[in-house]
Structures are given as structure tokens and as C-alpha cells.
Scaffold this motif. Structure first.
Motif, PDB file in Angstrom:
ATOM      1  N   TRP A 199       0.822  -1.212   0.000  1.00  0.00           N
ATOM      2  CA  TRP A 199       0.000   0.000   0.000  1.00  0.00           C
ATOM      3  C   TRP A 199       0.857   1.263   0.000  1.00  0.00           C
ATOM      4  CZ3 TRP A 199       1.347   2.871   4.154  1.00  0.00           C
ATOM      5  CH2 TRP A 199       1.942   2.195   5.231  1.00  0.00           C
ATOM      6  N   TRP A 200       2.132   1.134   0.338  1.00  0.00           N
ATOM      7  CA  TRP A 200       3.040   2.286   0.489  1.00  0.00           C
ATOM      8  C   TRP A 200       3.126   3.050  -0.826  1.00  0.00           C
ATOM      9  CZ3 TRP A 200       5.589   3.319   5.139  1.00  0.00           C
ATOM     10  CH2 TRP A 200       6.547   4.329   5.110  1.00  0.00           C
ATOM     11  N   THR A 201       2.993   4.357  -0.758  1.00  0.00           N
ATOM     12  CA  THR A 201       3.059   5.205  -1.940  1.00  0.00           C
ATOM     13  C   THR A 201       3.979   6.376  -1.612  1.00  0.00           C
ATOM     14  OG1 THR A 201       1.701   6.410  -3.535  1.00  0.00           O
ATOM     15  CG2 THR A 201       0.854   6.316  -1.296  1.00  0.00           C
ATOM     16  N   THR A 202       3.729   7.552  -2.121  1.00  0.00           N
ATOM     17  CA  THR A 202       4.596   8.683  -1.806  1.00  0.00           C
ATOM     18  C   THR A 202       4.248   9.230  -0.417  1.00  0.00           C
ATOM     19  OG1 THR A 202       3.137  10.371  -2.724  1.00  0.00           O
ATOM     20  CG2 THR A 202       4.697   9.310  -4.252  1.00  0.00           C
ATOM     21  N   THR A 203       5.226   9.841   0.213  1.00  0.00           N
ATOM     22  CA  THR A 203       5.002  10.422   1.536  1.00  0.00           C
ATOM     23  C   THR A 203       3.880  11.449   1.486  1.00  0.00           C
ATOM     24  OG1 THR A 203       7.308  10.059   2.134  1.00  0.00           O
ATOM     25  CG2 THR A 203       6.095  11.655   3.455  1.00  0.00           C
ATOM     26  N   ARG A 204       3.869  12.238   0.454  1.00  0.00           N
ATOM     27  CA  ARG A 204       2.832  13.271   0.313  1.00  0.00           C
ATOM     28  C   ARG A 204       1.431  12.651   0.268  1.00  0.00           C
ATOM     29  NH1 ARG A 204       3.177  18.628  -2.460  1.00  0.00           N
ATOM     30  NH2 ARG A 204       1.055  19.224  -2.955  1.00  0.00           N
ATOM     31  N   LYS A 205       1.262  11.590  -0.544  1.00  0.00           N
ATOM     32  CA  LYS A 205      -0.044  10.924  -0.637  1.00  0.00           C
ATOM     33  C   LYS A 205      -0.429  10.270   0.681  1.00  0.00           C
ATOM     34  CE  LYS A 205       0.006   9.977  -5.595  1.00  0.00           C
ATOM     35  NZ  LYS A 205       0.164   8.929  -6.612  1.00  0.00           N
ATOM     36  N   MET A 206       0.557   9.646   1.342  1.00  0.00           N
ATOM     37  CA  MET A 206       0.249   8.977   2.607  1.00  0.00           C
ATOM     38  C   MET A 206      -0.105   9.996   3.687  1.00  0.00           C
ATOM     39  SD  MET A 206       2.907   5.748   2.600  1.00  0.00           S
ATOM     40  CE  MET A 206       4.370   6.744   2.328  1.00  0.00           C
ATOM     41  N   ASP A 207       0.637  11.094   3.768  1.00  0.00           N
ATOM     42  CA  ASP A 207       0.324  12.133   4.751  1.00  0.00           C
ATOM     43  C   ASP A 207      -1.071  12.704   4.512  1.00  0.00           C
ATOM     44  OD1 ASP A 207       2.735  11.891   6.115  1.00  0.00           O
ATOM     45  OD2 ASP A 207       3.689  13.567   5.061  1.00  0.00           O
ATOM     46  N   LYS A 208      -1.406  12.938   3.247  1.00  0.00           N
ATOM     47  CA  LYS A 208      -2.732  13.469   2.899  1.00  0.00           C
ATOM     48  C   LYS A 208      -3.820  12.463   3.294  1.00  0.00           C
ATOM     49  CE  LYS A 208      -5.297  15.356  -1.013  1.00  0.00           C
ATOM     50  NZ  LYS A 208      -5.286  15.670  -2.441  1.00  0.00           N
ATOM     51  N   PHE A 209      -3.600  11.185   3.010  1.00  0.00           N
ATOM     52  CA  PHE A 209      -4.551  10.131   3.352  1.00  0.00           C
ATOM     53  C   PHE A 209      -4.739  10.046   4.871  1.00  0.00           C
ATOM     54  CE2 PHE A 209      -5.157   5.738   4.754  1.00  0.00           C
ATOM     55  CZ  PHE A 209      -6.363   5.425   4.141  1.00  0.00           C
ATOM     56  N   LEU A 210      -3.643  10.063   5.623  1.00  0.00           N
ATOM     57  CA  LEU A 210      -3.732   9.973   7.078  1.00  0.00           C
ATOM     58  C   LEU A 210      -4.529  11.140   7.644  1.00  0.00           C
ATOM     59  CD1 LEU A 210      -0.088   8.815   7.902  1.00  0.00           C
ATOM     60  CD2 LEU A 210      -2.169   7.409   7.957  1.00  0.00           C
ATOM     61  N   ALA A 211      -4.250  12.348   7.155  1.00  0.00           N
ATOM     62  CA  ALA A 211      -4.960  13.542   7.635  1.00  0.00           C
ATOM     63  C   ALA A 211      -6.445  13.469   7.272  1.00  0.00           C
ATOM     64  CB  ALA A 211      -4.329  14.795   7.053  1.00  0.00           C
ATOM     65  N   ALA A 212      -6.753  13.117   6.029  1.00  0.00           N
ATOM     66  CA  ALA A 212      -8.147  13.060   5.577  1.00  0.00           C
ATOM     67  C   ALA A 212      -8.931  11.973   6.316  1.00  0.00           C
ATOM     68  CB  ALA A 212      -8.198  12.807   4.071  1.00  0.00           C
ATOM     69  N   SER A 213      -8.249  10.928   6.751  1.00  0.00           N
ATOM     70  CA  SER A 213      -8.909   9.818   7.434  1.00  0.00           C
ATOM     71  C   SER A 213      -8.979  10.017   8.945  1.00  0.00           C
ATOM     72  CB  SER A 213      -8.172   8.511   7.126  1.00  0.00           C
ATOM     73  OG  SER A 213      -8.139   8.266   5.737  1.00  0.00           O
ATOM     74  N   GLY A 214      -8.407  11.107   9.427  1.00  0.00           N
ATOM     75  CA  GLY A 214      -8.430  11.377  10.867  1.00  0.00           C
ATOM     76  C   GLY A 214      -7.431  10.556  11.659  1.00  0.00           C
ATOM     77  N   PHE A 215      -6.427  10.003  10.987  1.00  0.00           N
ATOM     78  CA  PHE A 215      -5.399   9.213  11.666  1.00  0.00           C
ATOM     79  C   PHE A 215      -4.282  10.147  12.132  1.00  0.00           C
ATOM     80  CE2 PHE A 215      -6.875   5.749   8.571  1.00  0.00           C
ATOM     81  CZ  PHE A 215      -7.799   5.242   9.476  1.00  0.00           C
ATOM     82  N   ASP A 216      -4.582  10.936  13.154  1.00  0.00           N
ATOM     83  CA  ASP A 216      -3.660  11.990  13.569  1.00  0.00           C
ATOM     84  C   ASP A 216      -2.556  11.525  14.508  1.00  0.00           C
ATOM     85  OD1 ASP A 216      -5.376  11.532  15.690  1.00  0.00           O
ATOM     86  OD2 ASP A 216      -5.705  13.650  16.124  1.00  0.00           O
ATOM     87  N   THR A 217      -2.545  10.236  14.872  1.00  0.00           N
ATOM     88  CA  THR A 217      -1.432   9.720  15.674  1.00  0.00           C
ATOM     89  C   THR A 217      -0.518   8.825  14.833  1.00  0.00           C
ATOM     90  OG1 THR A 217      -2.595   7.731  16.458  1.00  0.00           O
ATOM     91  CG2 THR A 217      -2.854   9.760  17.773  1.00  0.00           C
ATOM     92  N   LEU A 218      -0.782   8.745  13.528  1.00  0.00           N
ATOM     93  CA  LEU A 218       0.047   7.959  12.618  1.00  0.00           C
ATOM     94  C   LEU A 218       0.854   8.903  11.746  1.00  0.00           C
ATOM     95  CD1 LEU A 218      -2.177   5.926  13.516  1.00  0.00           C
ATOM     96  CD2 LEU A 218      -1.972   4.899  11.270  1.00  0.00           C
ATOM     97  N   HIS A 219       2.145   8.601  11.603  1.00  0.00           N
ATOM     98  CA  HIS A 219       3.056   9.441  10.835  1.00  0.00           C
ATOM     99  C   HIS A 219       3.978   8.534  10.030  1.00  0.00           C
ATOM    100  CE1 HIS A 219       1.733  12.410  13.793  1.00  0.00           C
ATOM    101  NE2 HIS A 219       2.047  11.513  14.703  1.00  0.00           N
ATOM    102  N   ILE A 220       4.525   9.076   8.964  1.00  0.00           N
ATOM    103  CA  ILE A 220       5.412   8.326   8.081  1.00  0.00           C
ATOM    104  C   ILE A 220       6.859   8.684   8.395  1.00  0.00           C
ATOM    105  CG2 ILE A 220       6.039   7.906   5.669  1.00  0.00           C
ATOM    106  CD1 ILE A 220       3.231   6.842   6.485  1.00  0.00           C
TER     107      ILE A 220
END
Length: 177
Positions: free
Chosen positions: A67-88
Motif C-alpha cells: 500500500w506504500w506510496t509517496t510520503t505526500r499521498k500517505m500524509d494526505k490520506f492519514l490527515a483526511a482519514s483522521g489518523f492523527d497519531t500515525l506518521h510516516i
């Protein structure tokens, strides 16, 4: 016949132990193979569980993290999904007090094919970028998915970078057995 004896019910045990040991103020690095999902959107159930656990969680790439993609896409996905304790943790560092958490996936040191050498050089470069991102933080801890040292052998390129930056602690995943 269970091909993974002892793995039954591992998730409730993992969650119970996590909640017993980790506080909301703690920082945890997950050293890869975080989700069996094939794309980022399919990680939601796995990430929701991790999000529900105490602490700030930093994710490294593992060899099964398709599932790993670019850091930018993953950060955007985490923020949009409300996963605010997960970081790359990828080409960057997490500073906690006087300690920098740095890392990359690494690569199996015994992959001597031309492609393996290219990938090892790339991972050594990523480790260097992560350690550089730590700046002059006094203590640097490295995290890798693949172990950089095995009995009688090592990933020379990664060990050289660790030594260059004075790293004295390195933790890793991808253990079999």
C-alpha cells in the motif's frame, strides 16, 4: 494443521499488552509490514486499530507494505482519514526531546544482484537523508525494517551510514523465527 502455531488470538494479546505498556505521551516506531492491504485505501481498518492505541505511531516501510506510496499521498490520506497519531518515517526524522528517531526500510544484504545493489544504495541514501534531517540532535536512534547485521555478515552500506552519524542504537523488524 496450523502453519503458524501460537499466532491464534495474537491481535487481542497485542492490543492488551500495548495498552498496558504504552501511554498517550509515548512515541512508537512500527518497523514495517504494518498492513497486508494492497492499496492505501484498504489500510483503513488496520490503521483505525493502530489509531485507537495510545501514543504517537511512526510507520516505516516493510517488504509487505504494498500500500506504500509517496510520503505526500500517505500524509494526505492519514490527515483526511483522521489518523492523527500515525506518521510516516521516510527521508525524515521524528524529534522527541533530545532524541531523533530516523530510519528507512533497508535491504537484504545478501541480494548481490545488480538490482539489489541499486536498491541497497538507494536505502543507504534514504537512511542518510533521515539522519541528516535529525540535524544536531544529540542522540540519534535508527530504525530499519531489515536487520543491518546478521551473525557473520552485514549490510556494509547501511552500517557505514550508521557509523558516519555516530548511531549507537539500531532497531529493526523482519525477523523470522
Amino acid at each position: 494443521m496450523d502453519i503458524f502455531p501460537g499466532w491464534e488470538g495474537y491481535l487481542p494479546r497485542l492490543e492488551a499488552n500495548w495498552r498496558k505498556l504504552i501511554t498517550p505521551e509515548d512515541t512508537v516506531v512500527l518497523a514495517g509490514d504494518t498492513s497486508w492491504a494492497m492499496n492505501l485505501n484498504d489500510t483503513k481498518a488496520d490503521f483505525a486499530l493502530i489509531q485507537s492505541l495510545p501514543g504517537q505511531k511512526w510507520l516505516l516501510k516493510g517488504n509487505h507494505d504494498y500500500w506504500w506510496t509517496t510520503t505526500r499521498k500517505m500524509d494526505k490520506f492519514l490527515a483526511a482519514s483522521g489518523f492523527d497519531t500515525l506518521h510516516i518515517l521516510h527521508n525524515n526524522a521524528c524529534i522527541v526531546g533530545d532524541t531523533a528517531l530516523c530510519g528507512t526500510r533497508g535491504w537484504p544484504f545478501d541480494d548481490v544482484a545488480a538490482q539489489g545493489e541499486k536498491l541497497m544504495a538507494r536505502e543507504a541514501g534514504r537512511l542518510r537523508m533521515s539522519l541528516q534531517a535529525a540535524g544536531d540532535t544529540p542522540r540519534k536512534i535508527a530504525f530499519l525494517h531489515y536487520p543491518p547485521v546478521y551473525p557473520g555478515a552485514s549490510a556494509k552500506e547501511l552500517v557505514e551510514v550508521l557509523n558516519e552519524f555516530g548511531v549507537t542504537e539500531c532497531y529493526y523488524g523482519h525477523l523470522h523465527g
